[in-house]
Design a protein around this motif. Structure first.
Motif, PDB file in Angstrom:
ATOM      1  N   LYS A  23     -30.960 -17.986 -40.366  1.00  0.00           N
ATOM      2  CA  LYS A  23     -29.610 -17.972 -39.753  1.00  0.00           C
ATOM      3  C   LYS A  23     -29.668 -18.775 -38.454  1.00  0.00           C
ATOM      4  O   LYS A  23     -30.172 -18.274 -37.443  1.00  0.00           O
ATOM      5  CB  LYS A  23     -29.156 -16.546 -39.475  1.00  0.00           C
ATOM      6  CG  LYS A  23     -29.150 -15.638 -40.711  1.00  0.00           C
ATOM      7  CD  LYS A  23     -28.194 -16.112 -41.786  1.00  0.00           C
ATOM      8  CE  LYS A  23     -28.311 -15.268 -43.048  1.00  0.00           C
ATOM      9  NZ  LYS A  23     -27.469 -15.787 -44.163  1.00  0.00           N
ATOM     10  N   PRO A  24     -29.146 -20.001 -38.465  1.00  0.00           N
ATOM     11  CA  PRO A  24     -29.121 -20.794 -37.216  1.00  0.00           C
ATOM     12  C   PRO A  24     -28.222 -20.140 -36.178  1.00  0.00           C
ATOM     13  O   PRO A  24     -27.135 -19.643 -36.523  1.00  0.00           O
ATOM     14  CB  PRO A  24     -28.562 -22.143 -37.665  1.00  0.00           C
ATOM     15  CG  PRO A  24     -28.801 -22.201 -39.154  1.00  0.00           C
ATOM     16  CD  PRO A  24     -28.647 -20.787 -39.634  1.00  0.00           C
ATOM     17  N   VAL A  25     -28.674 -20.098 -34.958  1.00  0.00           N
ATOM     18  CA  VAL A  25     -27.879 -19.511 -33.867  1.00  0.00           C
ATOM     19  C   VAL A  25     -27.692 -20.536 -32.764  1.00  0.00           C
ATOM     20  O   VAL A  25     -28.515 -21.431 -32.567  1.00  0.00           O
ATOM     21  CB  VAL A  25     -28.545 -18.243 -33.289  1.00  0.00           C
ATOM     22  CG1 VAL A  25     -28.675 -17.154 -34.350  1.00  0.00           C
ATOM     23  CG2 VAL A  25     -29.881 -18.556 -32.649  1.00  0.00           C
ATOM     24  N   VAL A  26     -26.572 -20.380 -32.049  1.00  0.00           N
ATOM     25  CA  VAL A  26     -26.322 -21.107 -30.799  1.00  0.00           C
ATOM     26  C   VAL A  26     -26.108 -20.050 -29.733  1.00  0.00           C
ATOM     27  O   VAL A  26     -25.183 -19.227 -29.837  1.00  0.00           O
ATOM     28  CB  VAL A  26     -25.089 -22.016 -30.899  1.00  0.00           C
ATOM     29  CG1 VAL A  26     -24.812 -22.687 -29.552  1.00  0.00           C
ATOM     30  CG2 VAL A  26     -25.274 -23.063 -31.992  1.00  0.00           C
ATOM     31  N   VAL A  27     -26.984 -20.041 -28.741  1.00  0.00           N
ATOM     32  CA  VAL A  27     -26.858 -19.062 -27.655  1.00  0.00           C
ATOM     33  C   VAL A  27     -26.058 -19.711 -26.532  1.00  0.00           C
ATOM     34  O   VAL A  27     -26.532 -20.624 -25.865  1.00  0.00           O
ATOM     35  CB  VAL A  27     -28.239 -18.615 -27.157  1.00  0.00           C
ATOM     36  CG1 VAL A  27     -28.083 -17.575 -26.042  1.00  0.00           C
ATOM     37  CG2 VAL A  27     -29.060 -18.035 -28.307  1.00  0.00           C
ATOM     38  N   HIS A  28     -24.815 -19.254 -26.372  1.00  0.00           N
ATOM     39  CA  HIS A  28     -23.928 -19.857 -25.370  1.00  0.00           C
ATOM     40  C   HIS A  28     -24.281 -19.365 -23.961  1.00  0.00           C
ATOM     41  O   HIS A  28     -24.169 -20.099 -22.991  1.00  0.00           O
ATOM     42  CB  HIS A  28     -22.467 -19.514 -25.692  1.00  0.00           C
ATOM     43  CG  HIS A  28     -22.067 -19.892 -27.080  1.00  0.00           C
ATOM     44  ND1 HIS A  28     -21.898 -21.200 -27.482  1.00  0.00           N
ATOM     45  CD2 HIS A  28     -21.858 -19.133 -28.192  1.00  0.00           C
ATOM     46  CE1 HIS A  28     -21.557 -21.219 -28.765  1.00  0.00           C
ATOM     47  NE2 HIS A  28     -21.514 -19.981 -29.224  1.00  0.00           N
ATOM     48  N   SER A  29     -24.688 -18.115 -23.889  1.00  0.00           N
ATOM     49  CA  SER A  29     -25.120 -17.560 -22.606  1.00  0.00           C
ATOM     50  C   SER A  29     -26.062 -16.396 -22.889  1.00  0.00           C
ATOM     51  O   SER A  29     -25.899 -15.673 -23.879  1.00  0.00           O
ATOM     52  CB  SER A  29     -23.920 -17.062 -21.789  1.00  0.00           C
ATOM     53  OG  SER A  29     -23.233 -16.031 -22.471  1.00  0.00           O
ATOM     54  N   ALA A  30     -27.060 -16.312 -22.008  1.00  0.00           N
ATOM     55  CA  ALA A  30     -28.039 -15.222 -22.167  1.00  0.00           C
ATOM     56  C   ALA A  30     -28.609 -14.836 -20.797  1.00  0.00           C
ATOM     57  O   ALA A  30     -29.667 -14.244 -20.710  1.00  0.00           O
ATOM     58  CB  ALA A  30     -29.172 -15.659 -23.092  1.00  0.00           C
ATOM     59  N   ALA A  31     -27.882 -15.173 -19.765  1.00  0.00           N
ATOM     60  CA  ALA A  31     -28.373 -14.885 -18.406  1.00  0.00           C
ATOM     61  C   ALA A  31     -28.127 -13.410 -18.117  1.00  0.00           C
ATOM     62  O   ALA A  31     -26.987 -12.934 -18.159  1.00  0.00           O
ATOM     63  CB  ALA A  31     -27.640 -15.748 -17.394  1.00  0.00           C
ATOM     64  N   GLY A  32     -29.204 -12.673 -17.886  1.00  0.00           N
ATOM     65  CA  GLY A  32     -29.062 -11.260 -17.562  1.00  0.00           C
ATOM     66  C   GLY A  32     -28.663 -10.442 -18.786  1.00  0.00           C
ATOM     67  O   GLY A  32     -28.923 -10.830 -19.919  1.00  0.00           O
ATOM     68  N   PRO A  33     -27.960  -9.326 -18.554  1.00  0.00           N
ATOM     69  CA  PRO A  33     -27.697  -8.393 -19.652  1.00  0.00           C
ATOM     70  C   PRO A  33     -26.601  -8.815 -20.608  1.00  0.00           C
ATOM     71  O   PRO A  33     -26.504  -8.296 -21.702  1.00  0.00           O
ATOM     72  CB  PRO A  33     -27.301  -7.106 -18.922  1.00  0.00           C
ATOM     73  CG  PRO A  33     -26.716  -7.584 -17.633  1.00  0.00           C
ATOM     74  CD  PRO A  33     -27.483  -8.826 -17.262  1.00  0.00           C
ATOM     75  N   LEU A  34     -25.783  -9.818 -20.186  1.00  0.00           N
ATOM     76  CA  LEU A  34     -24.627 -10.175 -21.021  1.00  0.00           C
ATOM     77  C   LEU A  34     -24.869 -11.521 -21.693  1.00  0.00           C
ATOM     78  O   LEU A  34     -25.182 -12.511 -21.040  1.00  0.00           O
ATOM     79  CB  LEU A  34     -23.356 -10.231 -20.179  1.00  0.00           C
ATOM     80  CG  LEU A  34     -23.041  -8.972 -19.357  1.00  0.00           C
ATOM     81  CD1 LEU A  34     -21.750  -9.173 -18.566  1.00  0.00           C
ATOM     82  CD2 LEU A  34     -22.944  -7.741 -20.252  1.00  0.00           C
TER      83      LEU A  34
END
Ligand SMILES: N[C@@H](CCC[C@H](N)C(=O)O)C(=O)O
Length: 289
Positions: A118-129
């Motif tokens: 399953k290809p993913v694009v992580v738009h944001s991953a800074a900190g808990p959100l």
């Protein structure tokens, strides 16, 4: 044993980093870990390891399509300890976890699952959100079936999202009447049609590009959200309007996600929250056999 806790639209998971594949995820252990009183509490468990390491340890018989040995693999278990092929909310939390811990540094990569890569694009991953889009792959129509729930019959469409779903659009439902349904008991379904069980979604018809949905999950019970279930729901909702592609906002009790369908494939975009990290007592874990 280290763990993290996270959720995708309040579908919550215990994340277990196990790069050497040392953990034996027996049914009693997973059930205890997911128990909301005697354990940490969760809808499911996500073991973190490379696909090749899981294959070498015999956890995977072979590498699923679209998954290479060096891909991270989401080894998913339902709260009752059963295996499931795929977990849409789980993939978002899994990807967020990899970046937040530095195990992964790319924003775009493949997460392996028993339903394929399953290809993913992580738009944001800074900190808990976090915010992640998952290519959920092919969505397959299994034909018409029905569920019985709260003394009512709901007609729906069987949909394969890598795992089995029965998505029931009720055009007479409103958000209020949907929330009033009793989903505590497992819905009745046709075991001949769904020999391995099924996740059942009840939803309103599309209004202003959105539907409201609740879900009773195979191996868990009612959850606040189900990512693969939102894909099934969006597919059924578009089909109800005579369409087979489009974008649908799916509102679930735990929040909302965006499902896009085109040419029989789906993407799922939504949030991820990493709540906590800690350690599980090894003697407690080992005593569960
Ligand atoms: N909550 C998950 C689905 C987890 C697996 C499902 N209960 C099954 O047994 O198929 C999701 O977000 O897709």
């Amino acid at each position: 044993m280290d763990f993290s806790k996270g959720h995708g639209t309040e579908n919550d998971f215990v994340v277990l980093p196990d790069l050497d594949v040392r953990l034996d995820l027996t049914v009693p252990r997973v059930k205890a870990l997911c128990d909301r009183r005697r354990g940490l509490g969760a809808d499911g468990v996500l073991r973190v390891a490379k696909a090749g390491a899981l294959a070498e340890a015999g956890v995977l018989a072979d590498l699923p399509d679209g998954t290479s040995a060096d891909d991270w693999f989401m080894d998913y278990r339902n709260a009752d300890g059963s295996l499931a092929e795929m977990c849409g909310n789980g993939v978002r939390v899994f990807a967020h976890y990899l970046l937040s811990t530095g195990l992964e540094t790319r924003d775009e990569f493949v997460v392996g699952s028993r339903a394929g890569g399953k290809p993913v694009v992580v738009h944001s991953a800074a900190g808990p959100l976090g915010e992640v889009t998952v290519d959920m792959g092919k969505v397959r129509d299994l034909g018409s079936s029905a569920a019985t729930l709260d003394g009512k019959v709901f007609n729906g469409i069987g949909i394969d999202v890598g795992n089995p779903h029965l998505a029931c659009v009720d055009p007479h439902l409103t958000a209020a009447s949907l929330s009033a349904l009793d989903l505590t008991a497992a819905p009745g379904f046709d075991p001949g049609f769904f020999p391995h069980g099924v996740n059942v979604e009840i939803l309103t018809r599309i209004d202003s590009g959105a539907v409201d949905m609740r879900v009773h999950e195979r191996g868990v019970g009612e959850t606040r959200s189900c990512g693969t279930g939102t894909v099934a729901a969006a597919t059924a909702a578009l089909r109800h309007e005579g369409a087979d592609s489009g974008e649908v906002i799916v509102r679930i009790p735990g929040g909302q996600v965006i499902v896009s369908l085109s040419d029989g494939r789906a993407t799922l975009r939504g949030p991820s929250v990493l709540v906590a990290s800690g350690t599980v007592d090894d003697s407690w874990w080992n005593a569960l056999t």
